[in-house]
Design an enzyme around this catalytic site. Sequence first.
Site, PDB file in Angstrom:
ATOM      1  N   SER A 149       0.811  -1.225   0.000  1.00 31.39           N
ATOM      2  CA  SER A 149       0.000   0.000   0.000  1.00 31.39           C
ATOM      3  C   SER A 149       0.840   1.269   0.000  1.00 31.39           C
ATOM      4  O   SER A 149       1.908   1.336   0.621  1.00 31.39           O
ATOM      5  CB  SER A 149      -0.890   0.000   1.252  1.00 31.39           C
ATOM      6  OG  SER A 149      -1.282   1.314   1.580  1.00 31.39           O
ATOM      7  N   GLN A 169       0.897  -0.428  -4.861  1.00 31.60           N
ATOM      8  CA  GLN A 169      -0.304   0.396  -5.087  1.00 31.60           C
ATOM      9  C   GLN A 169       0.023   1.833  -4.758  1.00 31.60           C
ATOM     10  O   GLN A 169       0.485   2.140  -3.655  1.00 31.60           O
ATOM     11  CB  GLN A 169      -1.452  -0.117  -4.207  1.00 31.60           C
ATOM     12  CG  GLN A 169      -2.686   0.777  -4.201  1.00 31.60           C
ATOM     13  CD  GLN A 169      -2.682   1.779  -3.061  1.00 31.60           C
ATOM     14  OE1 GLN A 169      -2.292   1.431  -1.944  1.00 31.60           O
ATOM     15  NE2 GLN A 169      -3.106   3.011  -3.320  1.00 31.60           N
ATOM     16  N   LYS A 296      -7.250   0.437  -9.721  1.00 36.19           N
ATOM     17  CA  LYS A 296      -8.028  -0.211  -8.646  1.00 36.19           C
ATOM     18  C   LYS A 296      -9.121   0.742  -8.179  1.00 36.19           C
ATOM     19  O   LYS A 296      -8.863   1.926  -7.953  1.00 36.19           O
ATOM     20  CB  LYS A 296      -7.109  -0.544  -7.471  1.00 36.19           C
ATOM     21  CG  LYS A 296      -7.842  -1.026  -6.224  1.00 36.19           C
ATOM     22  CD  LYS A 296      -6.863  -1.463  -5.147  1.00 36.19           C
ATOM     23  CE  LYS A 296      -7.556  -1.982  -3.905  1.00 36.19           C
ATOM     24  NZ  LYS A 296      -8.116  -0.953  -3.049  1.00 36.19           N
ATOM     25  N   HIS A 320     -13.524  -0.664  -2.418  1.00 34.50           N
ATOM     26  CA  HIS A 320     -12.604  -0.356  -1.322  1.00 34.50           C
ATOM     27  C   HIS A 320     -13.073  -1.006  -0.009  1.00 34.50           C
ATOM     28  O   HIS A 320     -12.920  -0.460   1.067  1.00 34.50           O
ATOM     29  CB  HIS A 320     -12.497   1.163  -1.158  1.00 34.50           C
ATOM     30  CG  HIS A 320     -11.130   1.651  -0.761  1.00 34.50           C
ATOM     31  ND1 HIS A 320     -10.263   2.242  -1.632  1.00 34.50           N
ATOM     32  CD2 HIS A 320     -10.484   1.658   0.427  1.00 34.50           C
ATOM     33  CE1 HIS A 320      -9.154   2.604  -1.008  1.00 34.50           C
ATOM     34  NE2 HIS A 320      -9.258   2.249   0.252  1.00 34.50           N
ATOM     35  N   ARG A 323     -15.299   1.143   2.278  1.00 35.74           N
ATOM     36  CA  ARG A 323     -14.685   2.167   3.137  1.00 35.74           C
ATOM     37  C   ARG A 323     -14.740   3.556   2.523  1.00 35.74           C
ATOM     38  O   ARG A 323     -14.341   4.524   3.154  1.00 35.74           O
ATOM     39  CB  ARG A 323     -13.221   1.803   3.402  1.00 35.74           C
ATOM     40  CG  ARG A 323     -13.057   0.529   4.183  1.00 35.74           C
ATOM     41  CD  ARG A 323     -11.642  -0.012   4.115  1.00 35.74           C
ATOM     42  NE  ARG A 323     -10.671   0.772   4.840  1.00 35.74           N
ATOM     43  CZ  ARG A 323     -10.429   0.651   6.140  1.00 35.74           C
ATOM     44  NH1 ARG A 323     -11.119  -0.203   6.858  1.00 35.74           N
ATOM     45  NH2 ARG A 323      -9.500   1.377   6.725  1.00 35.74           N
TER      46      ARG A 323
END
Length: 436
Positions: A149, A169, A296, A320, A323
């Site tokens: 992340s 990501q 994404k 997500h 979220r």
Amino acid sequence: MSGTPEMTEKAKAPSGTAPNAAPSPRYEPAVSKREKTIAPRGLRRAFSLDDFEAAARRYLPKPVFGYVAGAAETGRSFAANRSDFAAIGFVPNALQGHVDRSQKTTLFGRQYDRPFGIAPMGLSALAAYDGDVVLARAAAERGTLAVMSATSLTSLERVASEAGSRWFQAYFPGDKDRVLGMTDRIAQAGFETLVVTVDVAVNGNRETDLHNGFATPLKPTPRLAWQGITHPEWLWNTAFRTLRTHGMPHFENLDVDRGPPILARDLIRSFSGREQLKWDHVEAARDRWKGNFVLKGVLSPRDVERARAIGCDGVIVSNHGGRQLDGAVSAISTLPRVLDAAGDMTVMLDSGVRRGTDVLKALALGAQFVFVGRPMLYAAAVAGAPGVRYAIDLLSAEIDRNMALLGIAGTSEMTQDLLAMPDVGLSHRMTTGQHP
Ligand SMILES: Cc1cc2nc3c(=O)[nH]c(=O)nc-3n(C[C@H](O)[C@H](O)[C@H](O)COP(=O)(O)O)c2cc1C
């Protein structure tokens, strides 16, 4: 050990043989011999991914647990992620047992042992000691991948070199120079696949965090201190161990340069500008990046079409994990609608995957690979890499057992004719795009 998938499956007659026939020498248990599944301490009562949540709730201070578990506003999308999977039924093949079942999956020319990986999760190292490295290593040890992340607290260079991580990501700001600078940094570290998340123009409204006093930057309050004291295992094994070994955690990967510490008052620059991120910026990153380029957080055919038009190699259909935008449709419900628009791009999915049956439903509806979020971080928090390996094994064992029950030998045989789609509800949303 009783209750593990391995033991349960071993006790049964193998698929494809009569109940009292001698087991075929080629019979393999649900979890193959090379992956002896042993539940680590703290997870002995976890028999499915859903059970990891209770273990993490006990282990983690409430604000940290709430940050991982939380969803936006009313939790509508979060709930739809599960209920939309549940609404899809199976129509299995009878008398088509296979003794050799394989979950091997090819993604961007690489073969993985599982059709699922670990989704990118920010602040993993706050919940789990060395969380980013632990997730990446455990995934690799089990023949799959974890996506690192952008809001991680470990430098991407370290995770690439120490854990062999190849998927990163990014959260890009709407500033071309910063986008290109960051793209170059990720490439230099040796990552092969760049995932750009596009559903975080601003942070979702997660009221759990407000109730629990959790914020970034982290504010050291008496309440937070009390939560630490009352969760001594986390305090010693995660918080103090992190400070002792790695020093104060920083946001390492939001920009070309190392970002500020998590306690910094001024995090503005690091998190700013995402509302200004536009297709032009993403296209510039695509042109610069030599490897696989994935978007994404797309849910609509028009965005998937656009992704294809700018030369993306793949998309991760995702809300997500519920979220971000509360009420955003579930990934599984919109998946069939985006497939045509995807053309030959690789279509992946996350949000709400908890069971082997969920993985197989997503594959049947056209996903080539899926990702699991929260349960993997719960596993890492409570039991480190052995916990994550155990979580992967449990999910894999479910897939294997379900494949036997469906009468298929490989995940590529998982097609729509093995599914029964609901007449109302989910199918309605699939054709109209509306979420009731
Ligand atoms: C604690 C946490 C942190 C997350 N951080 C990120 C992130 O930094 N970048 C991102 O693209 N997605 C992030 N996500 C979303 C996940 O990548 C994924 O889309 C989601 O968790 C999938 O849903 P699931 O948890 O129901 O499996 C995060 C999710 C969680 C639970």
